[in-house]
Enzyme design. Structure first.
Site, PDB file in Angstrom:
ATOM      1  N   ASP A 132      -0.114  -7.568   1.594  1.00 35.44           N
ATOM      2  CA  ASP A 132       0.349  -6.171   1.608  1.00 35.44           C
ATOM      3  C   ASP A 132       1.880  -6.126   1.707  1.00 35.44           C
ATOM      4  O   ASP A 132       2.450  -5.783   2.732  1.00 35.44           O
ATOM      5  CB  ASP A 132      -0.306  -5.438   2.784  1.00 35.44           C
ATOM      6  CG  ASP A 132      -0.135  -3.933   2.698  1.00 35.44           C
ATOM      7  OD1 ASP A 132       0.459  -3.461   1.712  1.00 35.44           O
ATOM      8  OD2 ASP A 132      -0.584  -3.232   3.635  1.00 35.44           O
ATOM      9  N   HIS A 185       0.820  -1.219   0.000  1.00 41.23           N
ATOM     10  CA  HIS A 185       0.000   0.000   0.000  1.00 41.23           C
ATOM     11  C   HIS A 185       0.852   1.267   0.000  1.00 41.23           C
ATOM     12  O   HIS A 185       0.325   2.354  -0.241  1.00 41.23           O
ATOM     13  CB  HIS A 185      -1.039  -0.019   1.133  1.00 41.23           C
ATOM     14  CG  HIS A 185      -0.554   0.365   2.477  1.00 41.23           C
ATOM     15  ND1 HIS A 185      -0.234  -0.549   3.450  1.00 41.23           N
ATOM     16  CD2 HIS A 185      -0.329   1.591   3.025  1.00 41.23           C
ATOM     17  CE1 HIS A 185       0.154   0.104   4.538  1.00 41.23           C
ATOM     18  NE2 HIS A 185       0.101   1.393   4.304  1.00 41.23           N
ATOM     19  N   GLN A 234       0.102   5.579  11.554  1.00 39.68           N
ATOM     20  CA  GLN A 234       0.330   6.065  10.189  1.00 39.68           C
ATOM     21  C   GLN A 234       1.775   6.547  10.031  1.00 39.68           C
ATOM     22  O   GLN A 234       2.279   7.281  10.874  1.00 39.68           O
ATOM     23  CB  GLN A 234      -0.637   7.196   9.840  1.00 39.68           C
ATOM     24  CG  GLN A 234      -1.934   6.712   9.225  1.00 39.68           C
ATOM     25  CD  GLN A 234      -2.722   5.786  10.127  1.00 39.68           C
ATOM     26  OE1 GLN A 234      -2.814   6.038  11.312  1.00 39.68           O
ATOM     27  NE2 GLN A 234      -3.244   4.706   9.575  1.00 39.68           N
ATOM     28  N   GLY A 235       2.423   6.098   8.935  1.00 37.22           N
ATOM     29  CA  GLY A 235       3.817   6.466   8.688  1.00 37.22           C
ATOM     30  C   GLY A 235       4.786   5.363   9.097  1.00 37.22           C
ATOM     31  O   GLY A 235       5.960   5.399   8.762  1.00 37.22           O
ATOM     32  N   ASP A 236       4.281   4.382   9.858  1.00 35.95           N
ATOM     33  CA  ASP A 236       5.105   3.224  10.220  1.00 35.95           C
ATOM     34  C   ASP A 236       4.950   2.113   9.196  1.00 35.95           C
ATOM     35  O   ASP A 236       5.738   1.161   9.163  1.00 35.95           O
ATOM     36  CB  ASP A 236       4.713   2.682  11.604  1.00 35.95           C
ATOM     37  CG  ASP A 236       5.096   3.628  12.720  1.00 35.95           C
ATOM     38  OD1 ASP A 236       6.206   4.184  12.654  1.00 35.95           O
ATOM     39  OD2 ASP A 236       4.288   3.819  13.642  1.00 35.95           O
ATOM     40  N   SER A 237       3.915   2.209   8.364  1.00 36.20           N
ATOM     41  CA  SER A 237       3.632   1.180   7.368  1.00 36.20           C
ATOM     42  C   SER A 237       4.860   0.797   6.582  1.00 36.20           C
ATOM     43  O   SER A 237       5.689   1.644   6.253  1.00 36.20           O
ATOM     44  CB  SER A 237       2.608   1.703   6.358  1.00 36.20           C
ATOM     45  OG  SER A 237       1.335   1.552   6.884  1.00 36.20           O
TER      46      SER A 237
END
Ligand code: ARG
Length: 260
Positions: A121, A75, A211-214
């Protein structure tokens, strides 16, 4: 007055020791507490961690698996992303400077990735120039077996420190425990059938990826066991973090790294 100072000190000490912030004192901007609940860490302790940068800014985490291949989340690589706008920063615990900044030659997203269900993912990036390994830059081995429910697992990243907060300028670290797929989809938690094959969960009170650690690493037993994928907000008690299960996706990665 004296009593008030003593009470305030006791409260600050309790918070420093990891106690939850009493709800009345929580800042409005951090409703989910505080990589939520993380502590600053050095890149030497997580030398496989990279920042995947899009058009010059941090967008996702990633893990070094060889001197020119990075594993991240599918993603993080969705259109309109192209290889030419991607770079990775390795060897720094800061997302905006330090270490090395390297261009991406090409990437490949799992063909079975589904943006609605988030199955598969995972994706790989190939770097234009090879990384030089040292104390701050190293590869991590991908797990061949899914870690058992309850295993200790760590997560690192520069993501938001709360659901409504901002990204961290320094690399943060948390310790969590693996929640197996069947446990994660059980009524103990709120996800039910959303937890599909290729997913694994991890949880700890008031700690989570955000969010942003993905795309970043979930590490257990010194091996890469997961890739940060999704979650309902961040650090909610009934909603563990959800990760792409590396043991199940490893064969795809091994194939993809040869052809990317
Ligand atoms: N999808 C998010 C990202 O793009 C990561 C979400 C992880 N969330 C969580 N609660 N564990 O950075």
């Amino acid at each position: 007055m004296f009593l008030q100072i003593v009470t305030t000190l006791a409260l600050l000490l309790a918070i420093a020791n990891g106690a939850a912030i009493p709800s009345g004192l929580e800042q409005k901007s951090t409703p989910d507490g505080r990589i939520v609940g993380g502590t600053a860490t050095s890149i030497e302790d997580h030398p496989w961690q990279v920042s995947v940068q899009k058009s010059g800014g941090h967008s996702c985490g990633g893990s070094i698996i060889s001197n020119n291949i990075i594993v991240t989340a599918a993603h993080c690589l969705q259109p309109p992303v192209t290889a030419s706008i991607l770079k990775i920063r390795a060897g720094s615990n800061k997302r905006t400077y330090g270490g090395v900044l390297i261009e991406v030659a090409a990437f490949k997203v799992h063909e079975g990735y589904n943006s609605v269900t988030k199955v598969n993912d995972i994706g790989v990036l190939r770097l234009k120039t090879k990384l030089t390994f040292g104390s701050t830059i190293k590869a991590i081995t991908m797990a061949t077996a899914t870690p058992a429910h309850g295993s200790a697992a760590s997560i690192t990243g520069w993501g938001k420190t709360s659901h409504d907060g901002s990204s961290s300028s320094e690399l943060l670290f948390i310790d969590t425990k693996i929640v197996g797929r069947s446990q994660c989809s059980s009524s103990t938690y709120g996800y039910g059938s959303s937890i599909r094959e290729t997913m694994i969960c991890a949880a700890a009170a008031n700690k989570d990826a955000c969010q942003g650690d993905s795309g970043g690493p979930l590490v257990s037993g010194g091996q890469l066991v997961g890739v940060v994928s999704w979650g309902e907000q961040c650090a909610l008690a009934r909603y563990p973090g959800v990760f792409a299960n590396v043991a199940e996706l490893r064969d795809w990665v091994l194939q993809a790294q040869k052809t990317v």
